[in-house]
Design a protein around this motif. Structure first.
Motif, PDB file in Angstrom:
ATOM      1  N   ALA A  75       0.835  -1.113   0.113  1.00 30.47           N
ATOM      2  CA  ALA A  75      -0.036  -0.058  -0.080  1.00 30.47           C
ATOM      3  C   ALA A  75       0.766   1.427  -0.089  1.00 30.47           C
ATOM      4  O   ALA A  75       2.006   1.007   0.395  1.00 30.47           O
ATOM      5  N   SER A  76       0.376   2.257  -0.179  1.00 27.29           N
ATOM      6  CA  SER A  76       1.022   3.616  -0.271  1.00 27.29           C
ATOM      7  C   SER A  76       1.452   3.960   1.001  1.00 27.29           C
ATOM      8  O   SER A  76       0.873   3.809   2.168  1.00 27.29           O
ATOM      9  N   PRO A  77       2.826   4.278   1.251  1.00 29.35           N
ATOM     10  CA  PRO A  77       3.346   4.441   2.584  1.00 29.35           C
ATOM     11  C   PRO A  77       3.411   5.867   2.829  1.00 29.35           C
ATOM     12  O   PRO A  77       3.703   6.366   4.066  1.00 29.35           O
ATOM     13  N   SER A  78       2.515   6.657   2.175  1.00 24.82           N
ATOM     14  CA  SER A  78       2.469   8.104   2.247  1.00 24.82           C
ATOM     15  C   SER A  78       0.965   8.843   2.316  1.00 24.82           C
ATOM     16  O   SER A  78       0.616   9.193   1.388  1.00 24.82           O
ATOM     17  N   PRO A  79      -0.010   8.147   3.192  1.00 25.35           N
ATOM     18  CA  PRO A  79      -1.329   8.617   3.045  1.00 25.35           C
ATOM     19  C   PRO A  79      -1.404  10.238   3.591  1.00 25.35           C
ATOM     20  O   PRO A  79      -0.320  10.797   3.906  1.00 25.35           O
ATOM     21  N   THR A  80      -2.167  10.899   2.793  1.00 29.53           N
ATOM     22  CA  THR A  80      -2.142  12.370   2.720  1.00 29.53           C
ATOM     23  C   THR A  80      -3.532  13.044   3.036  1.00 29.53           C
ATOM     24  O   THR A  80      -4.570  12.416   2.882  1.00 29.53           O
ATOM     25  N   ALA A  81      -3.502  13.942   3.760  1.00 27.76           N
ATOM     26  CA  ALA A  81      -4.818  15.025   4.218  1.00 27.76           C
ATOM     27  C   ALA A  81      -5.659  15.339   2.822  1.00 27.76           C
ATOM     28  O   ALA A  81      -4.772  15.402   1.963  1.00 27.76           O
ATOM     29  N   PRO A  82      -6.874  15.594   2.856  1.00 26.01           N
ATOM     30  CA  PRO A  82      -7.488  16.051   2.018  1.00 26.01           C
ATOM     31  C   PRO A  82      -7.028  17.273   1.531  1.00 26.01           C
ATOM     32  O   PRO A  82      -6.458  18.163   2.441  1.00 26.01           O
ATOM     33  N   ALA A  83      -6.853  17.545   0.400  1.00 27.27           N
ATOM     34  CA  ALA A  83      -6.251  18.876  -0.166  1.00 27.27           C
ATOM     35  C   ALA A  83      -7.033  19.980   0.157  1.00 27.27           C
ATOM     36  O   ALA A  83      -6.017  21.146   0.554  1.00 27.27           O
ATOM     37  N   ASP A  84      -8.114  20.102   0.518  1.00 24.25           N
ATOM     38  CA  ASP A  84      -8.834  21.237   0.893  1.00 24.25           C
ATOM     39  C   ASP A  84      -8.319  21.811   2.031  1.00 24.25           C
ATOM     40  O   ASP A  84      -8.451  22.979   2.334  1.00 24.25           O
ATOM     41  N   LEU A  85      -8.087  20.937   3.134  1.00 20.11           N
ATOM     42  CA  LEU A  85      -7.240  21.487   4.482  1.00 20.11           C
ATOM     43  C   LEU A  85      -6.425  22.095   4.449  1.00 20.11           C
ATOM     44  O   LEU A  85      -6.337  23.069   5.275  1.00 20.11           O
ATOM     45  N   ALA A  86      -5.588  21.866   3.584  1.00 17.00           N
ATOM     46  CA  ALA A  86      -4.062  22.485   3.561  1.00 17.00           C
ATOM     47  C   ALA A  86      -4.379  23.914   2.972  1.00 17.00           C
ATOM     48  O   ALA A  86      -4.072  25.076   3.801  1.00 17.00           O
ATOM     49  N   LYS A  87      -5.534  24.096   2.032  1.00 14.88           N
ATOM     50  CA  LYS A  87      -5.764  25.276   1.483  1.00 14.88           C
ATOM     51  C   LYS A  87      -6.579  26.158   2.497  1.00 14.88           C
ATOM     52  O   LYS A  87      -6.505  27.445   2.853  1.00 14.88           O
ATOM     53  N   ASP A  88      -7.362  25.389   3.357  1.00 12.59           N
ATOM     54  CA  ASP A  88      -8.186  26.374   4.465  1.00 12.59           C
ATOM     55  C   ASP A  88      -7.676  26.478   5.803  1.00 12.59           C
ATOM     56  O   ASP A  88      -8.103  27.138   6.603  1.00 12.59           O
ATOM     57  N   ALA A  89      -6.324  25.819   5.831  1.00 10.93           N
ATOM     58  CA  ALA A  89      -5.369  26.130   7.134  1.00 10.93           C
ATOM     59  C   ALA A  89      -5.336  27.273   7.841  1.00 10.93           C
ATOM     60  O   ALA A  89      -5.183  28.004   6.652  1.00 10.93           O
ATOM     61  N   ARG A  90      -5.258  27.776   9.032  1.00  7.43           N
ATOM     62  CA  ARG A  90      -4.887  28.895   9.435  1.00  7.43           C
ATOM     63  C   ARG A  90      -3.564  28.841   9.987  1.00  7.43           C
ATOM     64  O   ARG A  90      -3.256  28.099  10.971  1.00  7.43           O
ATOM     65  N   SER A  91      -2.624  29.614   9.620  1.00  5.92           N
ATOM     66  CA  SER A  91      -1.340  29.472  10.172  1.00  5.92           C
ATOM     67  C   SER A  91      -1.141  30.240  11.662  1.00  5.92           C
ATOM     68  O   SER A  91      -1.809  31.139  11.938  1.00  5.92           O
ATOM     69  N   GLY A  92      -0.154  29.854  12.475  1.00  4.73           N
ATOM     70  CA  GLY A  92       0.009  30.331  13.637  1.00  4.73           C
ATOM     71  C   GLY A  92       0.353  31.659  13.643  1.00  4.73           C
ATOM     72  O   GLY A  92       0.475  32.653  14.593  1.00  4.73           O
TER      73      GLY A  92
END
Length: 491
Positions: free
Chosen positions: A460-477
């Motif tokens: 299986a893929s050793p690199s699971p990834t989070a949904p792409a939209d999350l990175a776009k909507d994330a708020r930086s500290g």
């Protein structure tokens, strides 16, 4: 000779002063530890479930942070309400600290989310039964005590995410208010004037103005009012409030970093924090708390992100969107950032490599029965996975298509008491999320992340990834209070 003694007297005096200073510093440090330790409250570990996810081997940590609106310990004067009322959780987030100690992500879990609340311990020593489709914040109220039930919330988060919670911290109204006072206030941003009636919609009049439109500094009870406001800003939803709370926490951390953790700043900050915090036994002493806090110093605020678990409305409640939510948990378990980068620091991730039990012998699946379901449109995927499992000694009870074929993340579902066996199964599907159910048996629901390569049945893929939209909507500290801030459930 007399002259020689006089020449050495300043040296002796300096040595004596140095020794005295060392004694005073040591005594002061001892006093600080005793003072802080005396202020730390812990909850009993007896209520933490024995059916838990395995501890991660990558070095990353998961910290559950619960904002409690319990009215005990002087909190009723700040939060209002009856001091004898039961404790409730007002806001909850899971902080994942990546193994490289340079990145972190805080995932907010809406309090109205419909989840499975697993068995939790009651004050009389008995345990509840599993409750499906229950509001998330109901877990904290199990037992109906004034202080709440943080162990039950921890059990629920572990069941929901398949991640082991390393530490749990509960902060109440009083502690929150004190922290903002100690740092000299926190910068916030308002899209419009806010009135008393917005904080209390039951008022018959609009009341006086609480906050003026624009950027400003708030502390103490005003800071508490800001993070509690739900009505009168944006769409009045809890999701909108979560976004404001995330912005507030980012601004608070930024202020603490800017001030610097000098002894003058550290003592009142630590004192305010410990007096109104309740923590798990693993953080129940000053040295443990300070050691944990210092482990976070390498995280740049640009590498700290705030997100909300993928969600959608289900009537008046909130449902978690699948398979997006499971993809997020799998990515965290594999120490992958929201944009897919490896933040394991070169260490082996628990999600990206088989467990020792899984790799020690091809017959390590002996005695474990599992059914395999294809959650994708790829024909024959369930049969391929089943063949690989049989080669490893598992008993495959059947294969079939899943109820839907739009799954992107592989999930291993297991019944009561089957967690350990399910983890052995999940080791064959790197990045797979674990989900508990009330039905006996272990099922694998394959997602598109399961990609067997030529000549290998269970690669299986050793690199699971989070949904792409999350990175776009994330708020930086590191974001400013007014930057990219939504006041509602929309974008």
């Amino acid at each position: 000779m007399p002259g020689r003694r006089r020449r050495h007297r300043p040296l002796r005096l300096a040595l004596a002063l140095t020794a005295s200073l060392a004694v005073l510093v040591a005594a002061g440090a001892g006093w600080l530890y005793l003072h802080l330790s005396g202020s730390i409250h812990t909850f009993s570990a007896d209520g933490i479930s024995g059916d838990r996810p395995a501890a991660g081997s990558s070095g990353g940590q998961n910290v559950l942070v619960i904002g409690s609106d319990a009215r005990t310990g002087g909190n009723s004067s700040l939060g209002g309400g009856n001091k004898n009322d039961i404790g409730r959780s007002d806001t909850t987030l899971l902080l994942h600290i990546y193994a490289d100690q340079k990145h972190a992500v805080a995932v907010s879990i809406p309090r109205d989310s419909l989840v499975t609340v697993p068995p939790c311990k009651l004050p009389d020593g008995t345990w509840t039964t599993t409750r499906q489709n229950t509001m998330f914040n109901a877990a904290y109220s199990v037992g109906s005590t004034a202080k709440g039930n943080p162990a039950c919330t921890q059990n629920t988060v572990e069941t929901l995410t398949g991640l082991r919670v390393d530490h749990t911290v509960v902060v109440d109204f009083k502690g929150f208010s004190s922290l903002t006072d100690v740092v000299g206030g926190v910068r916030v941003c308002l899209p419009q004037d806010v009135y008393e009636g917005d904080l209390n919609p039951h008022r018959t009049t609009r009341g006086k103005i609480l906050f003026k439109k624009g950027e400003q500094t708030v502390s103490g009870e005003r800071a508490l009012d800001y993070v509690r406001i739900r009505h009168g800003i944006g769409d009045g939803s809890d999701i909108g409030r979560i976004k404001r709370q995330q912005a507030f926490m980012a601004s608070l951390l930024k202020k603490i970093r800017e001030d610097g953790l000098t002894p003058t700043k550290l003592l009142p900050l630590a004192d305010a924090a410990t007096k109104s915090m309740t923590v798990d036994p693993g953080l129940g002493s000053a040295d443990k708390l300070i050691s944990f806090a210092m482990s976070l110093k390498g995280i740049d605020l640009h590498n700290l992100q705030f997100v909300t678990v993928p969600w959608r409305y289900e009537g008046a409640r909130v449902a978690l969107v699948q398979p997006d939510a499971d993809q997020l948990w799998a990515a965290l378990k594999a120490d992958r950032t929201l944009d897919g980068k490896d933040a394991s620091g070169g260490r082996t991730s628990a999600a990206a490599s088989p467990s020792p039990a899984a790799s020690s012998s091809p017959s390590s699946g002996s005695g474990i029965a599992v059914a395999v379901y294809n959650g994708t449109t790829t024909t024959g995927l369930a049969d391929t996975a089943a063949t690989a499992l049989k080669e490893d000694g598992f008993t495959v009870t059947g294969t079939a298509n899943a109820a839907s074929q739009d799954r992107t993340a592989t999930v291993v579902e297991y019944g009561p008491g089957e967690r350990a066996q399910a983890e052995t199964v999940a080791a064959r599907f790197p990045g797979a999320a674990l989900t508990s159910t009330t039905t006996a048996g272990i099922d694998v629901v394959l997602g598109t992340d399961y990609a067997p390569s030529a000549g290998q049945g269970s690669t299986a893929s050793p690199s699971p990834t989070a949904p792409a939209d999350l990175a776009k909507d994330a708020r930086s500290g590191a974001a400013s209070p007014c930057e990219d801030l939504s006041y509602g459930s929309g974008a």
